[in-house]
Design a protein around this motif. Structure first.
Motif, PDB file in Angstrom:
ATOM      1  N   ASN A 182       0.826  -1.199   0.000  1.00 34.06           N
ATOM      2  CA  ASN A 182       0.000   0.000   0.000  1.00 34.06           C
ATOM      3  C   ASN A 182       0.868   1.260   0.000  1.00 34.06           C
ATOM      4  O   ASN A 182       0.597   2.212  -0.732  1.00 34.06           O
TER       5      ASN A 182
ATOM      6  N   HIS B 291      -7.734  -4.625   8.690  1.00 34.17           N
ATOM      7  CA  HIS B 291      -8.639  -3.543   9.025  1.00 34.17           C
ATOM      8  C   HIS B 291      -9.831  -4.073   9.810  1.00 34.17           C
ATOM      9  O   HIS B 291     -10.226  -3.530  10.831  1.00 34.17           O
TER      10      HIS B 291
ATOM     11  N   HIS C  59     -12.008   2.063   4.871  1.00 35.63           N
ATOM     12  CA  HIS C  59     -11.883   1.416   6.170  1.00 35.63           C
ATOM     13  C   HIS C  59     -11.602   2.446   7.251  1.00 35.63           C
ATOM     14  O   HIS C  59     -12.207   2.453   8.305  1.00 35.63           O
TER      15      HIS C  59
ATOM     16  N   LEU D   5      -9.908   1.369  -0.816  1.00 40.87           N
ATOM     17  CA  LEU D   5     -10.315   0.427   0.225  1.00 40.87           C
ATOM     18  C   LEU D   5      -9.754   0.860   1.575  1.00 40.87           C
ATOM     19  O   LEU D   5     -10.442   0.849   2.596  1.00 40.87           O
ATOM     20  N   ASP D   6      -8.494   1.256   1.553  1.00 43.36           N
ATOM     21  CA  ASP D   6      -7.814   1.693   2.754  1.00 43.36           C
ATOM     22  C   ASP D   6      -8.505   2.921   3.354  1.00 43.36           C
ATOM     23  O   ASP D   6      -8.787   2.967   4.556  1.00 43.36           O
ATOM     24  N   GLU D   7      -8.821   3.895   2.504  1.00 45.37           N
ATOM     25  CA  GLU D   7      -9.511   5.107   2.976  1.00 45.37           C
ATOM     26  C   GLU D   7     -10.891   4.799   3.540  1.00 45.37           C
ATOM     27  O   GLU D   7     -11.300   5.351   4.555  1.00 45.37           O
TER      28      GLU D   7
ATOM     29  N   LEU E 215      -4.749  -6.744   3.792  1.00 48.46           N
ATOM     30  CA  LEU E 215      -5.068  -5.402   4.271  1.00 48.46           C
ATOM     31  C   LEU E 215      -6.512  -5.343   4.757  1.00 48.46           C
ATOM     32  O   LEU E 215      -6.825  -4.785   5.813  1.00 48.46           O
TER      33      LEU E 215
END
Lengths: 464, 464
Positions: A240, A273, B273, B269-271, A269
């Motif tokens: 990432n 999360h 979450h 996806l990271d944001e 990931l």
């Protein structure tokens, strides 16, 4: 993010059900199962991706699940097993006939078989290993020698590599003459004579370059090598952070042993999360929506028990002030407000700190600045709510002194909330304890105890 | 997941600091800034990835940040800007000299420029658009016509495509004779004569196949087309669910307009979450660790204010029972326990439900089963804690009746917690409100009010 006032734009379509299986589709499938109409079932399931079939199986009840799988029989695809939630995977494997299971597992890539095996009981593991071909079984067993949650478990063993001195022409000829290239690959890994990876060349670059160009001159700017024993969460972080698509994995001698691709990193990931969110709420991170009542009850109990102890602790503080409460019952009415505000402010600071620790944004170089900020934020919001509650307390009970007491307690508790919400996760992280797991209970204990003690203590001093 | 007892394995290395910049490295860099030693600074920063430099800039204070950037000057890379947190991006752009900014922005791909621009104020937007070359500026402005958070903003416009009737040889010749292939691409998108995408062929497959093979026969099993107005969260879900590496984007006429790659989907996806976690804790999802005190205070205030109202509501319930509390002060001591247990149990159910809604695992077909499960779990854990607290209440205050009252209230509140924790987010989702954002306040209001009312109400009936 600010809106772009300069540009007139159509609306984004937030289609709630963009990807979820419709209730109607599920009903049709279950109707086919009721009628034992195999042709109809196969026709309805055919357009579905294995990931969607897995979701479907997770959403229906155990009885329907069994009937559906038995009717679907030979159509059952190995990928469905890979996509299934661990909590019902064993159940499903138990329903499949040995022949269907063998067929399903043989279709899978070796890294998917590993993923499947690692959560099964020994007996089921052996049943699956038995149906694999010899070469696959050896690959799977070798992967299982790496620890769970390590890069070694995530990686594929099939790597496309080339000596660092090759040119484009040699690489293309090699690729076109190799029969067993992996299903999916994005890079050629350049290796030195001792098999240590030195660079990645994308297939696109290879395609676009003349035959005599040296591969060495085409390597990607960002090249990241992953140790085989690295924790999978750190692997996902690296993908990432550095926008990797695939990365070579090396053993302790820095020799190439495999490759990890971004889709596997993305899945990790996602899991990490999920774990963080659930742990922050005191839910066992391995629980799932398909767990049964007994399982869920057992998983939720420990955290509630910890909370009971902290709640009793807070009650012991209140018990010290029984005499004061008997004299001024308004104290009993107002005291939960102070505790509750502290708990919420503490949870805000806590969540920000836990996330920042997880994303490695909270480090030695800014820890004091972040703590100072949270304490200052607690102080300012504390003062704001002190004014509000001071007025409310005065209007409600007609006592300036009571208003003053709740105002002062509010400031104290919100400052403590900022300090505890940031300090506790940082200390836990230093001690090697997952801050997401344990901080919540500690922080609310602190804010409850301090909240009740400050409010009731000040009341005794000022009012009595 | 269960451990593999069968296999002896080395330990996974959970290197806490695997990727975070060491305190020492930061200190060295700041020392070079103090000495205004440009050569030393450039030497120290040279091995760092732009993403790590961005992290460094976020972690040091504003004064050091300004001095570092001014000293680093022309070395400043456009990618650092892309990686920077929005909260300090404007500040950094303000520090850069116009020439350095122009140079930095020109290096970037057009989709990165879009990402950079969308959060800036109009004046800064125009300054950046001005330095772009004409063709880039047009591409950026076209992207900005798509709404924020849409697939259109996420996609690259450079797509490698081929007519569906081509064979491998034609495709390879085309690729080798095209000068301006994108930096990164993984698939050739096959299109029909009306430019509608019909399939993806990976470069690996192309490499491995004979020249006369038709591209059509090599297309990937999983082919997923994304509408240009789709919400970016749904795009990320599709990549994760279907293990996509890249996917074509189409306009309302189903014509190919761009392509989205997995690295961008992973970032979304990271944001998403991150937003979920923060919202659940009542933290504005756009806040960041680099926000200043004033900003953070303002962002935290609204949620605390909502909480104050719910806390006052709970206090109003208590106030109805002032007479009872004055008679039996033990009620004031024990009542927070019932409320606190309900709040925690409710948060557990809530978090599981919110996550399941976000991952589309909670749907029409299992909603009633999930609600029933949560209520049953509440009932069973309620009974367990009723026994424990009944005994504690009896031992502590020597009253069987008081023990019975707290036991009964515990059961009631934990059942309500399961119901509210699941039902409230489901209803909010149906109403089109983000359940992560608002559920927390509603659920704890319910468990506080019900907790106090059940406990004090039963006490009045039984004890007085």
């Amino acid at each position: 993010m600010s809106e772009d006032q300069t540009i007139e734009a159509p609306e984004v379509e937030e289609t709630e059900d963009a990807y979820s299986l419709g209730r109607k589709a599920v009903a049709q499938i279950l109707y086919a199962v009721d009628l034992e109409d195999r042709d109809q079932l196969v026709e309805l399931m055919d357009p579905l991706h294995p990931a969607d079939i897995a979701d479907l199986l997770e959403q229906i009840n155990a009885f329907d699940r069994m009937r559906l799988i038995k009717l679907y029989d030979k159509e059952f695809d190995g990928d469905i097993l890979s996509e299934l939630d661990e909590s019902i995977r064993e159940e499903v494997i138990g329903i499949l006939s040995p022949e269907v299971l063998a067929e399903a597992v043989r279709e899978l890539d070796s890294d998917d078989v590993v993923d499947l095996l690692e959560d099964l009981e020994e007996q089921q593991q052996e049943a699956i290993l038995d149906v694999l071909e010899d070469s696959d079984r050896v690959a799977v067993q070798q992967s299982l020698t790496y620890p769970e949650y390590s890069a070694g478990r995530l990686m594929q063993r099939e790597v496309v590599m080339a000596p660092e001195h090759w040119n484009v022409g040699e690489a293309i000829d090699y690729l076109r003459n190799t029969d067993d290239l992996p299903e999916q690959f994005y890079h050629i890994v350049l290796v030195d004579p001792r098999l240590r990876p030195v660079g990645n060349v994308t297939l696109g670059k290879l395609m676009a370059s003349r035959r005599e160009v040296l591969l060495k001159s085409l390597v990607e700017d960002t090249f990241h090598v992953i140790p085989v024993l690295q924790y999978e969460g750190d692997v996902a972080y690296a993908f990432n952070q550095y926008h990797l698509i695939s990365a070579p994995v090396v053993d302790e001698n820095e020799r190439l042993v495999g490759v990890i691709t971004i889709d596997d990193a993305m899945a990790v990931l996602d899991e990490e999360h999920e774990e963080d969110v659930l742990r922050l709420a005191g839910v066992d991170s391995e629980s799932s929506l398909s767990d049964r009542v007994a399982e869920t009850t057992k998983r939720r109990f420990p955290w509630l028990f910890v909370n009971l102890i902290t709640a009793v602790l807070a009650s012991l503080v209140i018990a010290q002030f029984e005499a004061a409460i008997a004299q001024v019952v308004a104290l009993a009415v107002l005291m939960p407000i102070v505790a509750s505000m502290g708990g919420n402010a503490g949870t805000q600071s806590l969540t920000v700190a836990v996330r920042a620790l997880a994303t490695k944004d909270l480090t030695g170089s800014n820890v004091w600045r972040v703590i100072r900020r949270e304490v200052l934020v607690g102080l300012i919001n504390g003062l704001a709510f002190a004014v509000i509650m001071g007025i409310v307390g005065y209007v409600w009970f007609g006592s300036t002194a009571l208003g003053g007491v709740i105002a002062a307690a509010m400031v104290i508790n919100l400052v403590v909330a900022g300090l505890a919400g940031t300090g506790i996760p940082i200390v836990l992280e230093k001690l090697g304890i997952d801050p997401a797991l344990a901080s919540g209970a500690f922080v609310t204990t602190v804010t409850d105890v301090v909240g009740f003690f400050a409010f009731l203590g000040l009341a005794v001093v000022v009012l009595l």
